[in-house]
Design an enzyme around this catalytic site. Structure first.
Site, short mmCIF file in Angstrom:
data_model
loop_
_atom_site.label_atom_id
_atom_site.label_comp_id
_atom_site.label_asym_id
_atom_site.label_seq_id
_atom_site.Cartn_x
_atom_site.Cartn_y
_atom_site.Cartn_z
N ASP A 15 0.97 -1.54 -9.89
CA ASP A 15 1.27 -1.42 -8.46
C ASP A 15 1.90 -0.05 -8.23
OD1 ASP A 15 2.13 -1.61 -5.87
OD2 ASP A 15 3.31 -3.43 -6.14
N ASP A 110 -3.70 0.65 -3.80
CA ASP A 110 -2.53 0.93 -4.64
C ASP A 110 -2.28 -0.14 -5.71
OD1 ASP A 110 -1.71 -1.06 -2.95
OD2 ASP A 110 0.11 -0.06 -2.26
N GLU A 111 -3.27 -0.98 -5.97
CA GLU A 111 -3.11 -2.00 -7.01
C GLU A 111 -4.40 -2.14 -7.81
OE1 GLU A 111 0.11 -5.35 -5.54
OE2 GLU A 111 -2.02 -5.75 -5.30
#
Length: 428
Positions: A15, A110-111
């Site tokens: 993350d 973003d992951e």
């Protein structure tokens, strides 16, 4: 060498911390160490779409109104979003991670998650791998791009672990720690548990994680109101299985606050058409088919007639309508649905000043489960799909407004490209 008795981990979830803000701080050294908020436009009435950790220390979060952020954090630096750069950095980060381990699933910009195999699974090896990934991002992408990594026996727990320590965290949840390691969490810390599910649980006397964890499978299933309760029971105890029903997006939406010059019926329809065009491209890129199209319009209204106040400060009344369609992903079928919805909109005096429009595609079906309609037939569907595939190829290469319907012409410069936020699918 790892011990045979050493705990094993099967999933790694990464993350990126304050991703958009971190990219800006990487590119602009003068912003480092300073509170910044990334915003869609420079206006006090809009909301932050990302905040640096320096700004978060003052309480500024994603969704904080810019006017409020300025009061909460005097001196905060506002940065207008540059979405193309964030996509470019995302791709560079994926490459940096894959220098260490293959990326099994990109969950959002973003992951991302990686499946661990063989020698990567023992605790010490998994921790070393996570540290190498962090170093690879720093060395190959940028020193400001920090991430929190969660390691666990399944992807659900890896997501929980990645949220436990921020920024720049590294947390491993092993089988021998479960479920006791989860007792200090809140119900909302569980991925997929939103306000409505939390309220449902609380009405049934479940207010804490120890209370939730004390339930057996049947009890949790009954409290949850579906088979998802039993799935959660297994996941929280480290069982690793993938639920095919949860492995694809359930909906795709696009919305836009209309610029003043397009706050007319013609302008609103043109923007709705463009949003549908973009949503349909996302649908096809993800190899999904939709069976539900919805249109939402929000109208400016006098304060005494308004239903609520929009985040922009405009007093509003809203209208929304949905329509079922055959399984489709082509523009022609979707535009026909939009035309029917548009014709059904209200025409009274309260609904004369549109300022916001959104389209939603729901009940999505993955490609491998798509059923050919008995009414459209193979030839018709094939022709429509060839046309949209050609349009998509050109628009992906030269920009989303390269080929478009004439009804979009008025809105060609409106509704610019925005990052499509996705995450681990809504589990419950």
């Amino acid at each position: 060498m790892a011990s045979e008795t050493e705990p094993r981990l099967r999933w790694l979830l990464l993350d990126l911390n304050s991703y958009f803000a971190s990219v800006e701080q990487e590119l602009r050294p003068e912003l480092r160490g300073r509170p910044i908020a990334v915003v869609p436009v420079m206006a006090d009435t809009t909301c932050a779409i990302a905040a640096s950790y320096e700004a978060k220390a003052f309480g500024v979060r994603t969704g904080t109104r810019v006017g409020d952020a300025k009061q909460m954090c005097p001196g905060i630096e506002l940065v207008e979003a540059r979405h193309e750069l964030y996509v470019d950095y995302h791709n560079r980060i994926v490459e940096a991670v894959e220098r260490c381990v293959p990326v099994a699933a990109v969950l959002s910009i973003d992951e991302m998650a990686s499946s661990l195999i063989g020698r990567e699974q023992p605790l010490s090896a998994a921790l070393d791998l996570a540290k190498r990934i962090k170093a690879s991002i720093r060395e190959n992408v940028g020193s400001m791009l920090r991430c929190s990594i969660g390691l666990a026996p399944n992807r659900y727990l890896a997501k929980i672990a990645s949220d436990m320590q921020k920024p720049d965290g590294l947390v491993a949840l092993t089988l021998d720690q479960l479920p006791s390691a989860l007792t200090n969490l809140t119900l909302r810390d569980l991925p997929g548990v939103g306000a409505r599910m939390e309220e449902r649980l609380q009405k049934q006397g479940i207010r804490t994680m120890p209370q939730l964890l004390a339930l057996d499978r049947e009890q949790l299933n009954r409290v949850w109101g579906s088979i998802n309760g039993e799935k959660l029971w297994y996941w929280l105890r480290g069982e690793d299985f993938q639920d095919a029903e949860l492995e694809h997006q359930k909906s795709i939406s696009q919305s836009h606050v209309l610029p003043p010059e397009l706050r007319t019926e013609d302008g609103c329809y043109a923007v709705a058409h463009k949003l549908l065009h973009k949503a349909a491209m996302r649908l096809r890129t993800a190899r999904l088919w939709t069976t539900q199209v919805s249109l939402t319009i929000k109208y400016a209204a006098p304060k005494e007639q308004a239903q609520k106040q929009h985040s922009s400060g405009i007093h509003q009344t809203s209208w929304s309508e949905g329509l079922s369609v055959i399984e489709c992903q082509d523009n022609q079928t979707l535009i026909e649905a939009l035309q029917k919805l548009w014709a059904a909109r209200p025409h009274d005096e309260k609904h004369r000043k549109p300022f916001y429009v959104g389209v939603w595609l729901g009940n999505l079906v993955p490609d491998h489960l798509h059923t050919l309609s008995l009414f459209s037939g193979l030839e018709t569907e094939s022709k429509r799909n060839r046309l949209t595939s050609t349009m998509d190829a050109l628009n992906h290469k030269y920009g989303t407004a390269t080929i478009f319907s004439a009804s979009m012409l008025l809105a060609r410069a409106a509704a610019p490209t925005r990052i499509a936020f996705t995450s681990i699918p809504d589990l419950f």
